[in-house]
Design a protein around this motif. Structure first.
Motif, short mmCIF file in Angstrom:
data_model
loop_
_atom_site.label_atom_id
_atom_site.label_comp_id
_atom_site.label_asym_id
_atom_site.label_seq_id
_atom_site.Cartn_x
_atom_site.Cartn_y
_atom_site.Cartn_z
N TRP A 1 -12.09 -4.44 -36.93
CA TRP A 1 -12.21 -3.97 -35.56
C TRP A 1 -11.00 -4.48 -34.77
O TRP A 1 -10.51 -5.58 -35.04
N PRO A 2 -10.47 -3.71 -33.79
CA PRO A 2 -10.99 -2.48 -33.21
C PRO A 2 -10.44 -1.20 -33.83
O PRO A 2 -10.81 -0.11 -33.40
N LEU A 3 -9.56 -1.29 -34.84
CA LEU A 3 -9.06 -0.06 -35.44
C LEU A 3 -10.11 0.61 -36.31
O LEU A 3 -10.10 1.82 -36.47
N SER A 4 -11.00 -0.17 -36.89
CA SER A 4 -12.08 0.41 -37.67
C SER A 4 -13.36 0.39 -36.84
O SER A 4 -13.56 -0.44 -35.97
N ASN A 5 -14.20 1.38 -37.11
CA ASN A 5 -15.49 1.46 -36.42
C ASN A 5 -16.52 2.05 -37.37
O ASN A 5 -16.28 2.11 -38.58
N PHE B 1 -12.47 6.54 -31.25
CA PHE B 1 -11.48 7.35 -31.96
C PHE B 1 -12.08 7.77 -33.28
O PHE B 1 -12.69 6.97 -33.99
N GLU B 2 -11.91 9.04 -33.63
CA GLU B 2 -12.38 9.53 -34.92
C GLU B 2 -11.43 10.58 -35.45
O GLU B 2 -10.87 11.37 -34.70
N GLU B 3 -11.26 10.57 -36.77
CA GLU B 3 -10.59 11.67 -37.46
C GLU B 3 -11.66 12.65 -37.92
O GLU B 3 -12.71 12.24 -38.42
N ARG B 4 -11.40 13.92 -37.75
CA ARG B 4 -12.28 14.97 -38.23
C ARG B 4 -11.49 15.90 -39.15
O ARG B 4 -10.26 15.88 -39.17
N ARG B 5 -12.20 16.78 -39.84
CA ARG B 5 -11.50 17.67 -40.76
C ARG B 5 -10.57 18.63 -40.01
O ARG B 5 -9.62 19.15 -40.57
#
Length: 450
Positions: free
Chosen positions: A15-19, A334-338
């Motif tokens: 954290w905080p880059l990972s969630n 923050f999230e990555e999506r397809r």
């Protein structure tokens, strides 16, 4: 050999880059030695494995929240989706049922299991491939891969050898001993347990039958919540008698904390940041546009993302998990999506109305699902790129500067002709992910006419 790649777990220590949705294996902080581009752990592991195992022989076991990110970073790979997080035994069991009932794998064929967050050389994965032959030749119940210890770690499990010639026969296991005990184990030629497994598929299928579970993939998915929430080591490996292992003396590291991760980063500053000359062995990882400057602070990590800011000296970073209950956001920022990514910019609540502001990037050739909302309206402002906007069955092109009004109940979608960024303002009595009703619609016909 079919290979199962384990990609579960949530982001805690990094954290905080990972969630909760972007675990440590998705952080793009490692330099690809071939392309010079930054890549994530899962991209590195998949790239290395592709030199040893054919892509069609690999499947990734993960949970629902990570599917989009895996597609975004790896493309069209085979994925087995766990209905919920339940540790490594349920994940491996479900993947084995998939190999059997969906791919027709035979019970005497060997399955390999590796995690996606180890930092190793390709030679490590060549050893994994060699395990297949060892299991077949020795008729062992399972094969493991032992790592020659470089120091008496209390964070790893240890393999205790019964005897050792061309390979090791394993007598027993010791899980996370004290450092003093670890020194004694190493003196007696114990090895770290790498968490790699190789076994005949029938080992797990017969275990499921004994436990009165189905070995049909679709049925087992419905029974998934009843599977023991236990690690594969405890549930399976420690109950076996005929265990063999190969040993590996090359480079191997678990990048589980900021301390270990920064040791493998080729840059001391990623993103907008600067270090003074007397800031020795300090790293900055900044995902925001705001500048970060560090003066006279050594042996530290400064990590900045939409989820928060971490300032820690490196040895203390391993205690991050103990702090996660203190003042964190309830939603990933923050999230990555397809289809691309989004970052939360602001959230406010006034009386009975919530207002959530996001910045979204829809990648070229990708699209948001055709959807509507029951509890919120949206305003989209196009800030870069070119896209096709569909609303209630009508499609038109949009470009930077245009403002799109989306009332409650209005069906809408966006297709990126180029990489397209928008600012999205959601307003309503509930601005939550669950307020998305997705509809069947395929963009293929429109795409072919662009």
């Amino acid at each position: 050999m079919k290979l199962i790649l384990l990609s579960g777990g949530s982001g805690t220590r990094l954290w905080p880059l990972s969630n909760d949705s972007r675990a440590k294996q998705f952080l793009k902080v490692l330099r690809n030695e071939n392309t010079g581009q930054l890549e994530s752990m899962v991209q590195r592991v998949y790239r290395q494995l592709s030199e040893v195992v054919a892509a069609e022989d690999m499947i990734i076991a993960t949970n629902t929240s990570q599917v989009d990110m895996l597609r975004n970073q790896l493309g069209d790979v085979s994925i087995v989706v766990e209905p919920e997080r339940r540790d490594t035994f349920p994940a491996i069991a479900l993947a084995c049922a998939y190999l059997s009932s969906k791919l027709g794998m035979k019970e005497n064929e060997v399955v390999g299991v590796v995690s996606v967050d180890a930092f190793v050389d390709v030679a490590f994965y060549q050893k994994v491939k060699e395990l297949e032959q060892l299991v077949i030749e020795t008729n062992a119940e399972i094969g493991l891969l032992g790592i020659k210890p470089t120091y008496p770690s209390s964070k790893y499990g240890y393999l205790i050898p019964k005897d050792y010639s061309e390979y090791m026969r394993v007598e027993s296991f010791v899980e996370k001993p004290t450092e003093d005990t670890a020194e004694e184990l190493i003196a007696n030629e114990a090895y770290w347990n790498s968490g790699v497994f190789a076994f005949p598929l029938g080992l797990i299928l017969s275990r499921l039958v004994e436990m009165q579970f189905s070995i049909d993939y679709e049925i087992l998915r419905t029974e998934f919540s009843r599977l023991p929430k236990n690690s594969f080591d405890y549930e399976v490996v420690e109950h076996l008698d005929h265990i063999v292992a190969l040993t590996y003396e090359g480079y191997w590291k678990d990048l589980g904390t900021w301390n270990t991760l920064t040791e493998e980063m080729s840059e001391r500053v990623i993103g907008n940041g600067g270090l003074s000359e007397d800031s020795i062995d300090t790293h900055i990882v900044n995902e925001l546009d705001l500048p970060v400057k560090v003066l006279g602070i050594s042996n530290a990590v400064i990590a900045v993302s939409a989820d928060g800011i971490l300032v820690t000296d490196k040895p203390a970073s391993s205690r991050m998990k103990d702090m996660l209950h203190v003042g964190l956001f309830s939603r990933p920022m923050f999230e990555e999506r397809r289809w691309g990514w989004y970052r939360v910019l602001d959230y406010t609540k006034k009386e009975n109305q919530e207002i959530l502001t996001k910045r979204l990037c829809i990648k070229k050739g990708k699209n948001l699902s055709y959807q509507y909302h029951n509890h919120r309206s949206e305003i989209w402002t196009v800030i870069s790129g070119n896209a096709l906007f569909m609303q209630d069955g009508e499609t038109r092109s949009v470009s930077p500067g245009e403002v799109l009004q989306i009332p409650v109940g209005s069906k809408h979608s966006l297709f990126g002709i180029e990489d397209t960024e928008i600012i999205e303002v959601q307003m309503g009595d509930a601005v939550i992910e669950e307020d998305i009703v997705r509809l069947e619609y395929k963009w293929e016909e429109i795409k072919t006419n662009i």
